[in-house]
Scaffold this active site. Sequence first.
Site, PDB file in Angstrom:
ATOM      1  N   HIS A 127      86.305  28.100   9.250  1.00 13.48           N
ATOM      2  CA  HIS A 127      86.166  26.658   9.457  1.00 13.48           C
ATOM      3  C   HIS A 127      86.443  25.892   8.165  1.00 13.48           C
ATOM      4  CE1 HIS A 127      84.998  26.314  13.570  1.00 13.48           C
ATOM      5  NE2 HIS A 127      83.910  27.059  13.446  1.00 13.48           N
ATOM      6  N   CYS A 183      90.890  24.134   9.316  1.00 15.13           N
ATOM      7  CA  CYS A 183      91.108  22.714   9.584  1.00 15.13           C
ATOM      8  C   CYS A 183      91.031  21.906   8.289  1.00 15.13           C
ATOM      9  CB  CYS A 183      90.061  22.207  10.574  1.00 15.13           C
ATOM     10  SG  CYS A 183      90.105  23.022  12.182  1.00 15.13           S
TER      11      CYS A 183
END
Length: 337
Positions: A127, A183
């Site tokens: 992440h 991301c």
Amino acid sequence: MTLRLAGPPPRPPTQVQNYGPHFQGTNNRDAQLNFQYSQCTGKKKALCVGINYFGQTGELRGCINDVHNIQNFIMSQYGYKKEDMVILTDDATDPRGRPTRANIASMQWLVRGAQPNDSLFFHYSGHGGQTKDTGGDEGDGYDEVIYPVDYESEGHIVDDEIHDTMVKPLPAGCRLTAIFDSCHSGSAMDLPYIYSTEGKVKEPNLVAEAGQGLLSAVTSYARGDMGGAFKSAMGLVKTATGNTQKAEKLSKATRTSPADVISWSGCKDSQTSADAQEAGQATGAMSYAFVTALGANKQQSYQQLLVAIRDILRSKYSQKPQLSSSHPMDTNIMFIC
């Protein structure tokens, strides 16, 4: 008119590369900023981090696979050895092999003792996110972050820390190749030169924006004088207009490096990166595209590789992988690591 015959792109030049305007250096000698490409003939070390966040909110499926795929690829194609790698995944049984915040700090191990022509490799699949920028070097007002497996208790890792730990200690001529499959990762390494698929720097070139303040800041950085660098850089910020322009100047003044640092990231800072399914396996889209593109043709220039990676993803994903570097670079030379 001379035409270059078709064939593999040229390897990186061995000599020191000068760039930017001239300024008065030591003993009043004429000087320019410089960097050196790595020939990647020295020692090779790698740190690969893959986090699926088992049982946590936002659990992912492909990140551990990404690490093993990248590990196998750089061992088979670029001569990295298992004994010179640190692998952190959240299925590890040994606590030292888990991707906790403390263990990811083994970024320090990766760069320790680095020499010219060494080749270091950092891969992160997990992440990513953003947090408010307090240093003024981000045009969008946000720092990029990565999330260790224990981020809920120990917090995230900010791009400033990643840069300070892995980029600043490196000498000229040492290569660090980083891949961020996460991301909001466009500038996760905080490298100031970002390239388009045409092989051109997206922001105004250092040559065009040069002033004594910027030169002073960058040369202070090169000497390791961070106090001088930030003092000069903050002077620039006070005289610049517009947040983006200020951030670009500050980033180049404090993040340019004579080392040979390259980052491939899965998307722009404003985008997300896909946790995908490719060839019957859960995988990060960026990690898959990197291995696929180079597996098809190892002898590609940086520009060709960026285009190839984007082409692989274009039909299925909206994310646009990014290429950035710690210095102005010739994107027509061969990618090596």
